[in-house]
Design a protein around this motif. Structure first.
Motif, PDB file in Angstrom:
ATOM      1  N   GLY A 140      -7.380  -0.969  -0.909  1.00 11.64           N
ATOM      2  CA  GLY A 140      -7.365  -0.349   0.408  1.00 11.64           C
ATOM      3  C   GLY A 140      -6.017  -0.378   1.099  1.00 11.64           C
ATOM      4  N   TYR A 141      -5.044   0.379   0.568  1.00  7.17           N
ATOM      5  CA  TYR A 141      -3.724   0.418   1.200  1.00  7.17           C
ATOM      6  C   TYR A 141      -3.768   1.148   2.552  1.00  7.17           C
ATOM      7  CZ  TYR A 141      -1.767  -1.254  -3.190  1.00  7.17           C
ATOM      8  OH  TYR A 141      -1.471  -2.003  -4.287  1.00  7.17           O
ATOM      9  N   GLY A 142      -4.721   2.059   2.726  1.00  6.86           N
ATOM     10  CA  GLY A 142      -4.854   2.748   4.007  1.00  6.86           C
ATOM     11  C   GLY A 142      -4.210   4.112   4.059  1.00  6.86           C
ATOM     12  N   HIS A 143      -3.399   4.496   3.057  1.00  6.14           N
ATOM     13  CA  HIS A 143      -2.752   5.812   3.089  1.00  6.14           C
ATOM     14  C   HIS A 143      -3.714   6.896   2.652  1.00  6.14           C
ATOM     15  CE1 HIS A 143       0.531   8.641   3.142  1.00  6.14           C
ATOM     16  NE2 HIS A 143       0.304   8.971   1.856  1.00  6.14           N
ATOM     17  N   ARG A 144      -4.494   6.656   1.625  1.00  2.00           N
ATOM     18  CA  ARG A 144      -5.510   7.599   1.173  1.00  2.00           C
ATOM     19  C   ARG A 144      -6.870   7.052   1.562  1.00  2.00           C
ATOM     20  NH1 ARG A 144      -1.418   8.332  -2.508  1.00  2.00           N
ATOM     21  NH2 ARG A 144      -1.787   6.233  -3.335  1.00  2.00           N
ATOM     22  N   VAL A 145      -7.644   7.875   2.275  1.00  2.00           N
ATOM     23  CA  VAL A 145      -8.931   7.424   2.789  1.00  2.00           C
ATOM     24  C   VAL A 145      -9.884   8.613   2.772  1.00  2.00           C
ATOM     25  CG1 VAL A 145      -8.242   7.897   5.174  1.00  2.00           C
ATOM     26  CG2 VAL A 145     -10.116   6.297   4.699  1.00  2.00           C
ATOM     27  N   ILE A 146     -11.171   8.336   2.495  1.00  2.00           N
ATOM     28  CA  ILE A 146     -12.186   9.380   2.460  1.00  2.00           C
ATOM     29  C   ILE A 146     -12.590   9.739   3.893  1.00  2.00           C
ATOM     30  CG2 ILE A 146     -14.093   7.733   2.305  1.00  2.00           C
ATOM     31  CD1 ILE A 146     -15.492   9.708   0.455  1.00  2.00           C
ATOM     32  N   THR A 147     -12.921  10.997   4.100  1.00  2.00           N
ATOM     33  CA  THR A 147     -13.336  11.474   5.427  1.00  2.00           C
ATOM     34  C   THR A 147     -14.851  11.631   5.471  1.00  2.00           C
ATOM     35  OG1 THR A 147     -13.086  13.798   4.753  1.00  2.00           O
ATOM     36  CG2 THR A 147     -11.166  12.702   5.712  1.00  2.00           C
TER      37      THR A 147
END
Length: 413
Positions: A140-147
């Motif tokens: 969970g780096y936070g740059h890519r996240v599901i909407t």
């Protein structure tokens, strides 16, 4: 002293082998041929069984127990499968994330702020692969996240999370079991290089030594021994590598060990032993193997550990004993493992245990029966003499009684 005299006389005497033993002794040519051949072991000295399974057609049985199959694999194959499973899983779900983005048209709206993609900042297969790794490993780096506008992505996230947990549990479990296998604990359980045959408490015994190199002890340790030797039954059936139990103290409890210091395991050669009729000369021509098995629980982990070793006929030394290794120091006992395998020669009869028992029985006959027999004979002679001495007195008394009776009759007349 009496036993020592008997033992020394037996050791010097040249015994004649029975006919069946002489027939079993190979000729010089056969002996040279046997010496050229390498001894084929059933169990090697390091404890590994020298048996290979061939022509196994039902290979599907290995897949039914896939966990044990993976644990039994060699380390290089185990590590290869470990890396392969994770890599394939990440690639598969990375492809699924890329496929969803491609089907929804997210790849055609890269940089469009008015478009809500399924996964933010996913612009190709590489980024989809990285998002798959982050999801499964919960980085969970936070740059890519599901909407929340992508129901198919939410379902795929749930599936990957569940399957990822299963893969982690399975593969990490395999690695943990393989690392903590008690096989490595058996490496510090040592057996003497040779077994010996010598006298102990007036009996012929076969002995070998075991020891534990670690300070953490083996709990509930027990020892077993088996004789591996081919045999032919009375009906003519040939049984290759027949296994015969050797008593190493099962009936007395001596097979249960407190293995704090090296112990000498003793097998008494009696009428129930497979070595009952084997002499020193006969042993040199025997094709046999003694497999010894030491079992117990590892104190640190509680897992059952088994150590094995074996002795062929050439490794059984007749007329030797083990050198003591335990000494008393200032406040403690010290074990000298430099002398663990050392043996020294001792006076031992070269005949079989059966012949030794018969000879010792014959040597005791004059000592045990001579005095009672003479006493019984003397008692018989004394009783006979007394009977002869008493017999005249009885005759005289009878004559006197007869005279008295005649005198009484004459007076009445």
């Amino acid at each position: 002293m009496e036993h020592a005299d008997v033992e020394s006389s037996i050791a010097v005497r040249q015994l004649k082998l029975p006919k069946q033993v002489r027939d079993d002794v190979p000729t010089a040519a056969q002996e040279r041929e046997r010496g050229k051949r390498k001894v084929q072991r059933y169990v090697r000295k390091d404890g590994k069984c020298n048996v290979h399974h061939g022509n196994v057609r039902e290979t599907y049985r290995y897949l039914t127990d896939i966990f044990t199959t993976l644990v039994d694999l060699k380390w290089r194959f185990n590590l290869f499968i470990f890396v392969l499973v994770y890599t394939v899983t990440w690639l598969f779900f990375g492809f699924m994330w890329w496929l969803i983005a491609y089907a929804r048209g997210d790849l055609d709206h890269i940089g469009d702020n008015q478009w809500t993609p399924c996964v933010n900042n996913l612009n190709g297969f590489v980024t989809a692969f990285l998002f798959s790794i982050e999801t499964e490993t919960t980085i969970g780096y936070g740059h890519r996240v599901i909407t929340d506008k992508c129901p198919e992505g939410i379902v795929l996230l749930l599936v990957q999370s569940v399957l990822g947990s299963i893969v982690n549990a399975f593969m990490v479990g395999c690695m943990f079991v393989k690392i903590s296998q008690p096989k490595k604990r058996a490496e510090t359980l040592v057996f003497s290089t040779n077994a010996v045959i010598s006298m102990r408490d007036g009996r012929l015994c076969l002995m070998f030594r075991v020891g534990d190199l670690r300070n953490s002890h083996i709990v509930e340790a027990s020892i077993r021994a088996k004789l591996i030797k081919s045999k032919q039954t009375k009906e003519g059936e040939f049984i290759p590598l027949n296994q015969t139990d050797m008593n190493v103290g099962y009936d007395t409890g001596d097979d249960r060990l407190f293995l704090v210091s090296p112990l000498i395991i003793c097998h008494e050669i009696n009428q129930h032993s497979p070595f009952w009729e084997i002499s020193k000369e006969h042993l040199a021509h025997e094709e046999l193997e003694i497999v010894v098995i030491l079992e117990g629980m590892v104190e640190a982990t509680g897992m059952t550990c088994q150590a094995r070793s074996s002795y062929v006929a050439s490794e059984i030394k007749w007329g030797y004993r083990f050198t003591p290794v335990l000494t008393l120091e200032d406040g403690f006992y010290e074990v000298d493992y430099n002398s663990f395998h050392d043996i020294y020669e001792t006076n031992t009869p070269s005949c079989s245990a059966r012949e030794l028992t018969e000879m010792m029985a014959r040597s005791r006959l004059p000592l045990t029966w001579s005095v009672p027999s003479k006493l019984s004979q003397q008692g018989t002679l004394d009783s006979q003499d007394d009977a002869h001495e008493k017999r005249p007195d009885m005759d005289e008394l009878t004559e006197r009684n007869g005279d008295i009776a005649n005198m009484e009759n004459e007076s009445k007349v």
